[in-house]
Design a protein around this motif. Structure first.
Motif, mmCIF file in Angstrom:
data_model
loop_
_atom_site.group_PDB
_atom_site.id
_atom_site.type_symbol
_atom_site.label_atom_id
_atom_site.label_comp_id
_atom_site.label_asym_id
_atom_site.label_seq_id
_atom_site.Cartn_x
_atom_site.Cartn_y
_atom_site.Cartn_z
ATOM 1 N N ASN A 1 -6.723 3.784 2.446
ATOM 2 C CA ASN A 1 -6.155 2.477 2.079
ATOM 3 C C ASN A 1 -7.191 1.355 2.108
ATOM 4 O O ASN A 1 -6.848 0.188 2.027
ATOM 5 C CB ASN A 1 -4.930 2.144 2.953
ATOM 6 N N LEU B 1 -0.947 -3.103 10.365
ATOM 7 C CA LEU B 1 -1.249 -3.008 8.924
ATOM 8 C C LEU B 1 -0.464 -4.035 8.106
ATOM 9 O O LEU B 1 0.227 -3.695 7.143
ATOM 10 C CB LEU B 1 -1.015 -1.595 8.385
ATOM 11 N N THR C 1 2.343 12.837 4.589
ATOM 12 C CA THR C 1 2.520 14.257 4.932
ATOM 13 C C THR C 1 3.330 14.452 6.208
ATOM 14 O O THR C 1 4.112 15.398 6.308
ATOM 15 C CB THR C 1 1.152 14.961 5.106
ATOM 16 N N ARG C 2 3.179 13.527 7.170
ATOM 17 C CA ARG C 2 3.891 13.714 8.436
ATOM 18 C C ARG C 2 5.406 13.642 8.251
ATOM 19 O O ARG C 2 6.164 14.284 8.945
ATOM 20 C CB ARG C 2 3.430 12.676 9.468
ATOM 21 N N LYS D 1 6.874 8.055 -0.059
ATOM 22 C CA LYS D 1 7.561 7.663 1.175
ATOM 23 C C LYS D 1 8.609 6.571 0.933
ATOM 24 O O LYS D 1 9.673 6.570 1.547
ATOM 25 C CB LYS D 1 6.537 7.195 2.205
ATOM 26 N N LEU E 1 0.868 -1.185 0.000
ATOM 27 C CA LEU E 1 0.000 0.000 0.000
ATOM 28 C C LEU E 1 0.902 1.232 0.000
ATOM 29 O O LEU E 1 1.478 1.584 1.038
ATOM 30 C CB LEU E 1 -0.871 0.011 1.262
ATOM 31 N N ALA E 2 1.060 1.833 -1.160
ATOM 32 C CA ALA E 2 1.981 2.967 -1.254
ATOM 33 C C ALA E 2 1.312 4.185 -1.880
ATOM 34 O O ALA E 2 1.939 4.964 -2.574
ATOM 35 C CB ALA E 2 3.221 2.559 -2.059
ATOM 36 N N GLY E 3 0.013 4.322 -1.609
ATOM 37 C CA GLY E 3 -0.721 5.446 -2.199
ATOM 38 C C GLY E 3 -0.848 6.635 -1.257
ATOM 39 O O GLY E 3 -1.402 7.657 -1.638
ATOM 40 N N GLY E 4 -0.334 6.490 -0.041
ATOM 41 C CA GLY E 4 -0.512 7.559 0.961
ATOM 42 C C GLY E 4 0.299 8.797 0.615
ATOM 43 O O GLY E 4 1.206 8.755 -0.227
ATOM 44 N N MET E 5 -0.035 9.900 1.273
ATOM 45 C CA MET E 5 0.634 11.173 0.985
ATOM 46 C C MET E 5 1.897 11.347 1.841
ATOM 47 O O MET E 5 2.744 12.171 1.526
ATOM 48 C CB MET E 5 -0.313 12.346 1.252
ATOM 49 N N GLN F 1 -4.674 3.825 -7.086
ATOM 50 C CA GLN F 1 -5.896 3.781 -6.272
ATOM 51 C C GLN F 1 -6.860 4.887 -6.687
ATOM 52 O O GLN F 1 -6.476 5.846 -7.365
ATOM 53 C CB GLN F 1 -5.561 3.894 -4.796
ATOM 54 N N ALA G 1 1.914 -2.104 4.805
ATOM 55 C CA ALA G 1 2.139 -0.660 4.704
ATOM 56 C C ALA G 1 3.544 -0.369 4.209
ATOM 57 O O ALA G 1 4.465 -1.162 4.412
ATOM 58 C CB ALA G 1 1.942 -0.017 6.072
ATOM 59 N N MET H 1 0.329 -0.560 -4.956
ATOM 60 C CA MET H 1 -0.726 0.434 -5.133
ATOM 61 C C MET H 1 -0.145 1.832 -4.938
ATOM 62 O O MET H 1 0.481 2.127 -3.920
ATOM 63 C CB MET H 1 -1.870 0.222 -4.136
HETATM 64 P P1 UTP Z 1 -0.960 6.399 6.795
HETATM 65 O O1 UTP Z 1 -2.203 6.300 7.555
HETATM 66 O O2 UTP Z 1 0.304 6.468 7.591
HETATM 67 O O3 UTP Z 1 -1.062 7.665 5.833
HETATM 68 O O4 UTP Z 1 -0.901 5.197 5.773
HETATM 69 P P2 UTP Z 1 -0.004 8.353 4.898
HETATM 70 O O5 UTP Z 1 -0.797 9.113 3.884
HETATM 71 O O6 UTP Z 1 1.023 7.403 4.349
HETATM 72 O O7 UTP Z 1 0.790 9.346 5.847
HETATM 73 P P3 UTP Z 1 0.346 10.730 6.494
HETATM 74 O O8 UTP Z 1 -0.800 10.420 7.406
HETATM 75 O O9 UTP Z 1 -0.041 11.647 5.360
HETATM 76 O O10 UTP Z 1 1.578 11.169 7.204
HETATM 77 C C1 UTP Z 1 -0.725 3.860 6.154
HETATM 78 C C2 UTP Z 1 -0.453 3.061 4.891
HETATM 79 O O11 UTP Z 1 -1.568 3.142 3.998
HETATM 80 C C3 UTP Z 1 -1.130 3.643 2.744
HETATM 81 C C4 UTP Z 1 0.150 4.417 3.031
HETATM 82 O O12 UTP Z 1 0.936 4.538 1.846
HETATM 83 C C5 UTP Z 1 0.767 3.534 4.094
HETATM 84 O O13 UTP Z 1 1.386 2.404 3.527
HETATM 85 N N1 UTP Z 1 -2.183 4.506 2.166
HETATM 86 C C6 UTP Z 1 -2.740 5.489 2.914
HETATM 87 C C7 UTP Z 1 -2.567 4.299 0.865
HETATM 88 O O14 UTP Z 1 -2.028 3.402 0.171
HETATM 89 N N2 UTP Z 1 -3.541 5.089 0.354
HETATM 90 C C8 UTP Z 1 -4.126 6.086 1.060
HETATM 91 O O15 UTP Z 1 -5.015 6.776 0.519
HETATM 92 C C9 UTP Z 1 -3.730 6.274 2.384
#
Ligand code: UTP
Length: 413
Positions: free
Chosen positions: A209, A316, A106-107, A114, A100-104, A182, A238, A151
């Protein structure tokens, strides 16, 4: 055009075409297409959310009860048996891995995906590299590649693909990798109006996710690999836990041997109030209760041996039975409405980078999928050996803490 105007009118979003006369034909087409494909049902979720905020009646409380976990000592007793079952499944290529690598991210504060973050100290060690090298250990032991899905989101797809290609997939066979993007969700202001990122683009963000299986099925290339190997299990994980074992044969074997639809890696909480989702049963079904909803009484509750009843947090890393995924895929997951700072253009078409939250994003979460299944096995792993999340730059769950844990486990950084 007429179809789009109708959709906008019905949803009170006509402002999205405010700049239509200033756009080139290509820009206009792209905007119309984006409006056409954007899921406006999130706006209904927002209305529902507003209604519930104003509602004086409290929702009926769910009944939360403990769920039994497979603890380290129990795993140890059956380790050989589990491992053999897991290795067989992996040898038969019945198990896929899904990153799961679609997250932003941001932190963490990096503009790159990431996984491109370098966590090395004296040499380059990228997060993607750490994860792939872990999976390669299993590949080596099994003698077969594990089909790997990645992803991404619209925001990081191109950079993720480019980076991994340049790095030659860190030694993974490209033929066993499938990327898929995604789904995205619109971003809204506090009044429920979709924000514009530019004159010809809606502001959108990855939809959490939780929608990963449907997004996978929407991608022909990824679906083709799912079918080609007739995968029976998918291990989703994750991007940020640099110590976790992926497609771990013992975990796979234990999940199969215990005849459950989902396996979930869990760790013992460091203290009763640790901020992790906790495995439990909700109204009799396997579930995860957020630490905030656990409350003091449940956080401290113990059994007759003095063991805490709600003591296993999720990391996760889940193994889903594919048959179950097909069965639950059309059930709607709860939509979480989060308040965020959202970059957009204002009424004068100037770009605004807000300092304070100015609107909402919509997310569906993987934790909510657990409840849709009939059974789930919490599988304990050693925290110090399998849990080193990189969420922040410094402090808790940071680059620094993950580096320290990697070094403790013998990695030279
Ligand atoms: P997090 O909840 O840590 O979110 O995601 P994030 O977006 O990576 O980080 P912040 O909150 O902006 O700092 C946990 C996992 O879920 C994936 C992330 O890539 C990470 O592996 N994820 C999260 C997705 O694949 N898609 C999303 O829309 C959100």
């Amino acid at each position: 055009m007429q179809e789009v105007i109708k959709k906008l009118k019905e949803n009170n979003q006509e402002h999205l075409l405010k700049y239509k006369n200033e756009l080139t034909q290509d820009e206009l087409n792209s905007l119309l297409n984006q409006i056409k494909i954007t899921d406006f049902s999130y706006l209904e979720d927002f209305k529902e959310f507003k209604r519930s905020q104003n509602c004086v009646y409290k929702k009926v409380k769910d009944e939360i009860t403990p769920i039994e976990a497979l603890t380290l000592s129990e795993i140890e007793k059956n380790k050989d048996k589990y491992k053999q079952i897991g290795l067989n499944a992996l040898k038969n290529q019945e198990v896929g891995a899904l990153l799961l690598a679609g997250g932003m991210g941001t932190r963490l504060g990096s503009s790159d995906p990431k996984g491109m973050y370098n966590i090395g100290k004296t040499k380059e060690i990228y997060i993607f590299q750490r994860l792939i090298e872990n999976l390669l250990c299993v590949v080596k032991e099994v003698g077969e590649f594990v089909p790997l899905f990645i992803m991404t989101s619209e925001h990081n797809d191109a950079s993720t693909r480019k980076f991994l290609k340049e790095k030659n997939y860190f030694g993974y066979d490209e033929n066993y990798i499938r990327f898929f993007v995604q789904d995205m969700a619109p971003c809204i202001d506090f009044n429920g109006k979709i924000l514009l990122e530019s004159k010809c683009r809606l502001a959108t963000s990855p939809n959490g996710n939780g929608g990963w299986f449907n997004s996978l099925l929407n991608n022909e290339h990824a679906k083709e690999m799912l079918n080609k190997y007739n995968l029976k299990w998918l291990n989703i994980f994750a991007v940020d836990n640099v110590l976790q074992q992926i497609a771990d044969p013992v975990f796979v074997g234990a999940t199969i041997a215990n005849n459950v639809q989902i396996g979930s890696k869990v760790i013992r909480k460091v203290d009763p109030y640790e901020k992790v989702g906790v495995m439990c049963k909700k109204n009799g079904a396997p579930s995860i209760v957020e630490y905030i909803d656990l409350g003091e009484e449940m956080a401290l509750a113990t059994d007759e041996r003095g063991e805490r009843l709600y003591n296993f947090g999720v990391i996760l890393n889940y193994l889903f039975e594919v048959e179950t995924l097909y069965r639950i895929k059309d059930q709607k997951l709860p939509v979480h409405i989060v308040t965020k700072k959202i970059e957009h253009i204002n009424e004068n078409a100037q770009v605004v980078k807000p300092q304070e939250p100015n609107g909402h994003k919509f997310e569906m979460l993987c934790v909510d999928m657990i409840e849709l299944a009939d059974s789930c096995l919490p599988f304990e792993v050693e925290r110090e050996k399998e849990f080193a999340p990189v969420k922040n730059k410094t402090g808790v769950d940071s680059v620094e803490s993950a580096q320290a844990l990697l070094e403790k486990n013998g990695y030279v950084l």
